[in-house]
Design a protein around this motif. Structure first.
Motif, PDB file in Angstrom:
ATOM      1  N   ILE A 161     -37.924 -13.738 -45.886  1.00 29.30           N
ATOM      2  CA  ILE A 161     -39.284 -13.799 -46.421  1.00 29.30           C
ATOM      3  C   ILE A 161     -40.227 -13.294 -45.341  1.00 29.30           C
ATOM      4  O   ILE A 161     -40.216 -13.791 -44.215  1.00 29.30           O
ATOM      5  CB  ILE A 161     -39.643 -15.226 -46.859  1.00 29.30           C
ATOM      6  CG1 ILE A 161     -38.648 -15.685 -47.919  1.00 29.30           C
ATOM      7  CG2 ILE A 161     -41.078 -15.284 -47.371  1.00 29.30           C
ATOM      8  CD1 ILE A 161     -38.792 -17.126 -48.309  1.00 29.30           C
ATOM      9  N   PHE A 162     -41.035 -12.298 -45.713  1.00 30.75           N
ATOM     10  CA  PHE A 162     -41.969 -11.664 -44.787  1.00 30.75           C
ATOM     11  C   PHE A 162     -43.397 -11.927 -45.249  1.00 30.75           C
ATOM     12  O   PHE A 162     -43.661 -12.095 -46.430  1.00 30.75           O
ATOM     13  CB  PHE A 162     -41.734 -10.147 -44.751  1.00 30.75           C
ATOM     14  CG  PHE A 162     -40.371  -9.762 -44.246  1.00 30.75           C
ATOM     15  CD1 PHE A 162     -39.296  -9.669 -45.118  1.00 30.75           C
ATOM     16  CD2 PHE A 162     -40.159  -9.487 -42.919  1.00 30.75           C
ATOM     17  CE1 PHE A 162     -38.042  -9.321 -44.675  1.00 30.75           C
ATOM     18  CE2 PHE A 162     -38.908  -9.135 -42.453  1.00 30.75           C
ATOM     19  CZ  PHE A 162     -37.840  -9.049 -43.336  1.00 30.75           C
ATOM     20  N   ASN A 163     -44.325 -11.916 -44.304  1.00 28.45           N
ATOM     21  CA  ASN A 163     -45.734 -12.013 -44.675  1.00 28.45           C
ATOM     22  C   ASN A 163     -46.288 -10.605 -44.893  1.00 28.45           C
ATOM     23  O   ASN A 163     -45.539  -9.627 -44.866  1.00 28.45           O
ATOM     24  CB  ASN A 163     -46.532 -12.795 -43.622  1.00 28.45           C
ATOM     25  CG  ASN A 163     -46.568 -12.101 -42.274  1.00 28.45           C
ATOM     26  OD1 ASN A 163     -46.178 -10.939 -42.141  1.00 28.45           O
ATOM     27  ND2 ASN A 163     -47.025 -12.818 -41.261  1.00 28.45           N
ATOM     28  N   HIS A 164     -47.592 -10.503 -45.096  1.00 31.31           N
ATOM     29  CA  HIS A 164     -48.205  -9.197 -45.381  1.00 31.31           C
ATOM     30  C   HIS A 164     -48.130  -8.235 -44.200  1.00 31.31           C
ATOM     31  O   HIS A 164     -48.195  -7.034 -44.370  1.00 31.31           O
ATOM     32  CB  HIS A 164     -49.670  -9.373 -45.806  1.00 31.31           C
ATOM     33  CG  HIS A 164     -49.799 -10.072 -47.121  1.00 31.31           C
ATOM     34  ND1 HIS A 164     -49.350  -9.523 -48.292  1.00 31.31           N
ATOM     35  CD2 HIS A 164     -50.310 -11.284 -47.443  1.00 31.31           C
ATOM     36  CE1 HIS A 164     -49.579 -10.353 -49.288  1.00 31.31           C
ATOM     37  NE2 HIS A 164     -50.166 -11.438 -48.807  1.00 31.31           N
ATOM     38  N   GLN A 165     -47.993  -8.763 -42.993  1.00 36.70           N
ATOM     39  CA  GLN A 165     -47.876  -7.906 -41.810  1.00 36.70           C
ATOM     40  C   GLN A 165     -46.411  -7.584 -41.501  1.00 36.70           C
ATOM     41  O   GLN A 165     -46.095  -7.065 -40.442  1.00 36.70           O
ATOM     42  CB  GLN A 165     -48.502  -8.593 -40.583  1.00 36.70           C
ATOM     43  CG  GLN A 165     -50.009  -8.715 -40.644  1.00 36.70           C
ATOM     44  CD  GLN A 165     -50.448  -9.907 -41.492  1.00 36.70           C
ATOM     45  OE1 GLN A 165     -49.729 -10.876 -41.635  1.00 36.70           O
ATOM     46  NE2 GLN A 165     -51.637  -9.803 -42.069  1.00 36.70           N
ATOM     47  N   HIS A 166     -45.528  -7.907 -42.419  1.00 38.34           N
ATOM     48  CA  HIS A 166     -44.086  -7.649 -42.307  1.00 38.34           C
ATOM     49  C   HIS A 166     -43.431  -8.429 -41.178  1.00 38.34           C
ATOM     50  O   HIS A 166     -42.416  -8.005 -40.633  1.00 38.34           O
ATOM     51  CB  HIS A 166     -43.785  -6.150 -42.171  1.00 38.34           C
ATOM     52  CG  HIS A 166     -44.327  -5.345 -43.297  1.00 38.34           C
ATOM     53  ND1 HIS A 166     -43.795  -5.386 -44.562  1.00 38.34           N
ATOM     54  CD2 HIS A 166     -45.377  -4.493 -43.356  1.00 38.34           C
ATOM     55  CE1 HIS A 166     -44.489  -4.592 -45.354  1.00 38.34           C
ATOM     56  NE2 HIS A 166     -45.458  -4.041 -44.656  1.00 38.34           N
ATOM     57  N   ALA A 167     -44.014  -9.567 -40.837  1.00 42.86           N
ATOM     58  CA  ALA A 167     -43.396 -10.454 -39.858  1.00 42.86           C
ATOM     59  C   ALA A 167     -42.499 -11.446 -40.602  1.00 42.86           C
ATOM     60  O   ALA A 167     -42.866 -11.965 -41.653  1.00 42.86           O
ATOM     61  CB  ALA A 167     -44.471 -11.204 -39.075  1.00 42.86           C
ATOM     62  N   LEU A 168     -41.346 -11.704 -40.059  1.00 44.86           N
ATOM     63  CA  LEU A 168     -40.392 -12.604 -40.678  1.00 44.86           C
ATOM     64  C   LEU A 168     -40.909 -14.029 -40.634  1.00 44.86           C
ATOM     65  O   LEU A 168     -41.267 -14.546 -39.575  1.00 44.86           O
ATOM     66  CB  LEU A 168     -39.038 -12.511 -39.958  1.00 44.86           C
ATOM     67  CG  LEU A 168     -37.917 -13.377 -40.500  1.00 44.86           C
ATOM     68  CD1 LEU A 168     -37.533 -12.931 -41.909  1.00 44.86           C
ATOM     69  CD2 LEU A 168     -36.718 -13.302 -39.582  1.00 44.86           C
ATOM     70  N   ILE A 169     -40.968 -14.671 -41.798  1.00 44.64           N
ATOM     71  CA  ILE A 169     -41.425 -16.053 -41.886  1.00 44.64           C
ATOM     72  C   ILE A 169     -40.239 -17.005 -42.001  1.00 44.64           C
ATOM     73  O   ILE A 169     -40.188 -18.029 -41.345  1.00 44.64           O
ATOM     74  CB  ILE A 169     -42.352 -16.251 -43.109  1.00 44.64           C
ATOM     75  CG1 ILE A 169     -43.617 -15.453 -42.933  1.00 44.64           C
ATOM     76  CG2 ILE A 169     -42.654 -17.723 -43.328  1.00 44.64           C
ATOM     77  CD1 ILE A 169     -44.511 -15.499 -44.144  1.00 44.64           C
TER      78      ILE A 169
ATOM     79  N   ALA B 221     -45.777 -18.537 -52.079  1.00 42.57           N
ATOM     80  CA  ALA B 221     -46.933 -17.799 -52.606  1.00 42.57           C
ATOM     81  C   ALA B 221     -47.410 -16.758 -51.610  1.00 42.57           C
ATOM     82  O   ALA B 221     -47.410 -16.989 -50.409  1.00 42.57           O
ATOM     83  CB  ALA B 221     -48.061 -18.784 -52.905  1.00 42.57           C
ATOM     84  N   ASN B 222     -47.780 -15.601 -52.115  1.00 44.81           N
ATOM     85  CA  ASN B 222     -48.324 -14.502 -51.326  1.00 44.81           C
ATOM     86  C   ASN B 222     -47.365 -13.978 -50.265  1.00 44.81           C
ATOM     87  O   ASN B 222     -47.791 -13.528 -49.218  1.00 44.81           O
ATOM     88  CB  ASN B 222     -49.645 -14.904 -50.671  1.00 44.81           C
ATOM     89  CG  ASN B 222     -50.686 -15.235 -51.706  1.00 44.81           C
ATOM     90  OD1 ASN B 222     -50.756 -14.598 -52.754  1.00 44.81           O
ATOM     91  ND2 ASN B 222     -51.495 -16.244 -51.429  1.00 44.81           N
ATOM     92  N   HIS B 223     -46.089 -14.066 -50.479  1.00 41.85           N
ATOM     93  CA  HIS B 223     -45.094 -13.538 -49.544  1.00 41.85           C
ATOM     94  C   HIS B 223     -44.121 -12.654 -50.292  1.00 41.85           C
ATOM     95  O   HIS B 223     -43.870 -12.837 -51.472  1.00 41.85           O
ATOM     96  CB  HIS B 223     -44.320 -14.657 -48.832  1.00 41.85           C
ATOM     97  CG  HIS B 223     -45.194 -15.509 -47.984  1.00 41.85           C
ATOM     98  ND1 HIS B 223     -45.769 -15.061 -46.820  1.00 41.85           N
ATOM     99  CD2 HIS B 223     -45.598 -16.786 -48.137  1.00 41.85           C
ATOM    100  CE1 HIS B 223     -46.480 -16.032 -46.285  1.00 41.85           C
ATOM    101  NE2 HIS B 223     -46.391 -17.104 -47.069  1.00 41.85           N
ATOM    102  N   GLN B 224     -43.545 -11.708 -49.566  1.00 39.83           N
ATOM    103  CA  GLN B 224     -42.575 -10.801 -50.159  1.00 39.83           C
ATOM    104  C   GLN B 224     -41.169 -11.294 -49.824  1.00 39.83           C
ATOM    105  O   GLN B 224     -40.931 -11.816 -48.753  1.00 39.83           O
ATOM    106  CB  GLN B 224     -42.730  -9.383 -49.600  1.00 39.83           C
ATOM    107  CG  GLN B 224     -44.078  -8.777 -49.864  1.00 39.83           C
ATOM    108  CD  GLN B 224     -44.201  -7.457 -49.147  1.00 39.83           C
ATOM    109  OE1 GLN B 224     -43.355  -7.070 -48.372  1.00 39.83           O
ATOM    110  NE2 GLN B 224     -45.284  -6.743 -49.421  1.00 39.83           N
ATOM    111  N   THR B 225     -40.246 -11.111 -50.758  1.00 37.82           N
ATOM    112  CA  THR B 225     -38.851 -11.448 -50.509  1.00 37.82           C
ATOM    113  C   THR B 225     -38.045 -10.180 -50.640  1.00 37.82           C
ATOM    114  O   THR B 225     -38.151  -9.467 -51.636  1.00 37.82           O
ATOM    115  CB  THR B 225     -38.349 -12.493 -51.532  1.00 37.82           C
ATOM    116  OG1 THR B 225     -39.178 -13.638 -51.440  1.00 37.82           O
ATOM    117  CG2 THR B 225     -36.908 -12.869 -51.257  1.00 37.82           C
ATOM    118  N   ARG B 226     -37.271  -9.871 -49.618  1.00 39.09           N
ATOM    119  CA  ARG B 226     -36.395  -8.699 -49.655  1.00 39.09           C
ATOM    120  C   ARG B 226     -34.988  -9.161 -49.373  1.00 39.09           C
ATOM    121  O   ARG B 226     -34.753  -9.945 -48.463  1.00 39.09           O
ATOM    122  CB  ARG B 226     -36.794  -7.678 -48.593  1.00 39.09           C
ATOM    123  CG  ARG B 226     -38.071  -6.968 -48.921  1.00 39.09           C
ATOM    124  CD  ARG B 226     -38.250  -5.796 -48.028  1.00 39.09           C
ATOM    125  NE  ARG B 226     -38.369  -6.226 -46.633  1.00 39.09           N
ATOM    126  CZ  ARG B 226     -38.589  -5.408 -45.623  1.00 39.09           C
ATOM    127  NH1 ARG B 226     -38.693  -4.118 -45.828  1.00 39.09           N
ATOM    128  NH2 ARG B 226     -38.684  -5.850 -44.396  1.00 39.09           N
TER     129      ARG B 226
END
Length: 156
Positions: free
Chosen positions: A98-106, A149-154
């Motif tokens: 799971i990454f945030n909008h700045q593509h940092a791994l959360i 919420a508001n995070h991308q999953t790849r």
């Protein structure tokens, strides 16, 4: 123009050699025009078979040492599974990041793990279970995905 199984003659000519019950060498398809390249490919294939058989042997030996079993295709316990069956048991595991909008791994988690898959991973030894690679990851319930919420999953 004859039709066999709904295929034109040119289509039939291309696939008839690939039908079950025939031994086919696709060296020409792989552009192995010289004997040296064919020999090199054969060496790679032999190496792959050796690694495959060694892996299968080691897993069976560890199951025998522990007097443990894995389920076979019918669900019955076996201490001599094939490596192909073990690969099929391992299908579906994914590393979810799971990454945030700045593509940092959360967050990072392994999905679709169950007791059998964890047992198989542990059979591969301490390298497969080394700290930081296996023990520190979270194991969500099978089939579950983290929802943030508001995070991308790849999936990789």
């Amino acid at each position: 123009m004859n039709r066999r199984y709904g295929l034109r003659d040119d289509q039939w000519e291309r696939i008839k050699e690939l039908l079950p019950g025939r031994i086919v060498v696709l060296a020409d398809t792989l552009f192995l025009k010289s004997p040296q390249r064919i020999a090199a490919l054969m060496m790679v294939m032999i190496l792959c078979l050796m690694v495959y058989n060694l892996t299968q042997f080691q897993i069976r030996a560890k199951l025998g040492d522990c007097a443990d079993t894995l389920p076979n295709q019918l669900g019955k316990p076996t201490s001599t599974p094939t490596l192909r069956w073990i690969f099929q048991l391992m299908e579906g595991i994914a590393l979810v990041r799971i990454f945030n909008h700045q593509h940092a791994l959360i967050h990072e988690a392994v999905s679709n793990l169950n007791d059998i898959r964890i047992k198989i991973i542990r059979l591969f030894g301490h390298t497969a279970c080394k700290p930081g690679a296996f023990h520190q990851l979270e194991y969500p319930a099978q089939g579950s995905f983290a929802k943030v919420a508001n995070h991308q999953t790849r999936m990789i």
